[in-house]
Design an enzyme around this catalytic site. Structure first.
Site, PDB file in Angstrom:
ATOM      1  N   CYS A  38     -55.140 -55.285  47.777  1.00  0.00           N
ATOM      2  CA  CYS A  38     -54.499 -56.519  48.244  1.00  0.00           C
ATOM      3  C   CYS A  38     -53.557 -57.117  47.205  1.00  0.00           C
ATOM      4  CB  CYS A  38     -55.564 -57.584  48.518  1.00  0.00           C
ATOM      5  SG  CYS A  38     -56.588 -57.244  49.934  1.00  0.00           S
ATOM      6  N   CYS A  42     -54.099 -62.718  48.663  1.00  0.00           N
ATOM      7  CA  CYS A  42     -54.662 -62.397  49.980  1.00  0.00           C
ATOM      8  C   CYS A  42     -55.757 -63.386  50.379  1.00  0.00           C
ATOM      9  CB  CYS A  42     -55.230 -60.978  49.993  1.00  0.00           C
ATOM     10  SG  CYS A  42     -55.817 -60.519  51.647  1.00  0.00           S
ATOM     11  N   CYS A  69     -54.055 -53.312  52.455  1.00  0.00           N
ATOM     12  CA  CYS A  69     -54.689 -54.308  53.320  1.00  0.00           C
ATOM     13  C   CYS A  69     -53.743 -54.630  54.471  1.00  0.00           C
ATOM     14  CB  CYS A  69     -54.988 -55.557  52.507  1.00  0.00           C
ATOM     15  SG  CYS A  69     -55.429 -56.994  53.483  1.00  0.00           S
ATOM     16  N   CYS A  72     -52.572 -58.787  54.093  1.00  0.00           N
ATOM     17  CA  CYS A  72     -51.539 -59.264  53.151  1.00  0.00           C
ATOM     18  C   CYS A  72     -50.421 -58.250  52.929  1.00  0.00           C
ATOM     19  CB  CYS A  72     -52.175 -59.660  51.825  1.00  0.00           C
ATOM     20  SG  CYS A  72     -52.943 -58.296  50.952  1.00  0.00           S
TER      21      CYS A  72
HETATM   22 ZN   LIG Z   1     -55.270 -58.310  51.607  1.00  0.00          ZN
END
Ligand SMILES: [Zn+2]
Length: 353
Positions: A38, A42, A69, A72
């Site tokens: 991330c 995030c 991810c 994000c």
């Molecule tokens: Zn994330």
């Protein structure tokens, strides 16, 4: 490029645990238990510190077997982040440089066109690259002031240096004591420089003790005469390039007024004038007082005319903000350097504040 403040895992974790977006693009964190990586900001649930690894780039995280991810989207580095990092990088270059760097050189170093770079810099940092450099140099200048015996020495030792030939560095032992001032500044050396600002030409004059005059005019040729008239017996010298930063500081202050002006002043006037000017210096940008208010604040409610005349005798335009004193009826009133300039200054200050 990883900004120095995010170099340690501890600092990185600190940012992640706060969901802070200031580090986005600087590094990524991956969660061992989920196999996902991330951006620092995030919004997903904060993992346990012991399950977290850090990576400088998305490629590194993916090489280690992590997936991006979906929330994000770390691979989609936004344009904004990239730009911000470039501008931060430019700030560091300015800070680390001993000499001034040209705009196009600086822009090239961060892969932006000069025009685009200038616009983005101003938008993100709030001042132009030139102003940023001037402020940075000025901080060095302020530090030098504490140790240098005079303002002009500080100017030179701050690295705005010149060969020194055009300027007599010999300190004036008399400096400008009030007695000397009354004699028309006999035996005093005044150095001056000129620049243009949104109010036309501005002249900045300084003795060894500090800035003694800041004045506006339409014509750069007559401004030195204006200073000479104020200090008839002083020796007037045009400054060389070493004075440039001092002048830039003053112009910067005129164009983006702040509460206080840091450079020492050599304020010359009668005791009464000095008192009036002291009151004026307390008026913040965006605020105004009437001549009556000033007189009352001094405990001399009947001295309104004397107050007005002290305002008109001010030699340090904007730094001693006599333009912030207006008539009781709310009209702008007169100004030594023209009512039009007073209006522009007040307008600018209202807009900024
Ligand atoms: Zn994330």
């Amino acid at each position: 490029m990883t900004p120095a403040q995010f170099n340690t895992d501890e600092a990185r974790w600190n940012v992640v645990s706060k969901n802070n977006s200031s580090a986005d693009g600087a590094f990524y964190y991956a969660v061992i238990t989920t196999g996902i990586y991330c951006r620092p900001s995030c919004r997903s649930k904060l993992p346990n510190r012991s399950n977290v690894e850090f990576f400088t780039t998305c490629d590194d995280a993916e090489a280690a077997g992590y997936r991006a991810c979906k929330r994000c989207r770390p691979t989609e580095t936004s344009k904004t982040e990239e730009t911000e990092l470039k501008i931060i990088h430019a700030c560091r270059i300015i800070e680390e440089s001993e000499t001034s760097i040209k705009l196009d050189e600086l822009a090239a170093k961060v892969n932006l066109s000069p025009y685009h770079f200038h616009r983005l810099f101003k938008k993100i940092v709030g001042v132009t690259p030139k102003q940023y450099a001037a402020r940075h140099q000025s901080r060095r200048f302020q530090e030098n002031l504490k140790t240098s015996p005079s303002v002009t020495d500080a100017i030179y030792s701050a690295g705005y240096g010149s060969s020194g030939s055009a300027y007599d560095k010999k300190r004036d032992q008399l400096a400008m004591k009030p007695k000397v001032y009354r004699k028309g500044a006999d035996g005093v050396t005044i150095t001056y420089g000129l620049a243009q600002c949104f109010l036309g030409w501005v002249i900045v004059a300084a003795t060894d003790r500090g800035i003694c005059a800041i004045e506006f005019g339409d014509d750069s040729d007559t401004l030195p005469e204006q200073i000479q008239a104020r200090f008839p017996n002083a020796q007037l010298n045009k400054a060389d390039i070493g004075f440039k930063t001092l002048i830039e500081e003053v112009v910067d202050f005129i164009e983006s007024p702040e509460d206080t002006f840091q450079i020492p002043l050599d304020i010359q006037g009668t005791a009464f004038q000095q008192k009036v000017w002291e009151v004026l210096r307390q008026i913040k940008p965006g605020e105004t007082m009437s001549y009556t208010d000033v007189a009352e604040q001094m405990g001399k409610p009947n001295a309104v005319r004397a107050v007005a005349s002290a305002c008109a005798s001010n030699k340090l335009a904007v730094v001693i903000p006599c333009h912030r004193v207006i008539s009781k009826t709310g009209k702008t009133g007169g100004y030594r350097w023209g009512a039009e300039r007073k209006k522009k200054l007040l307008h600018l200050e209202k807009e900024i504040i």
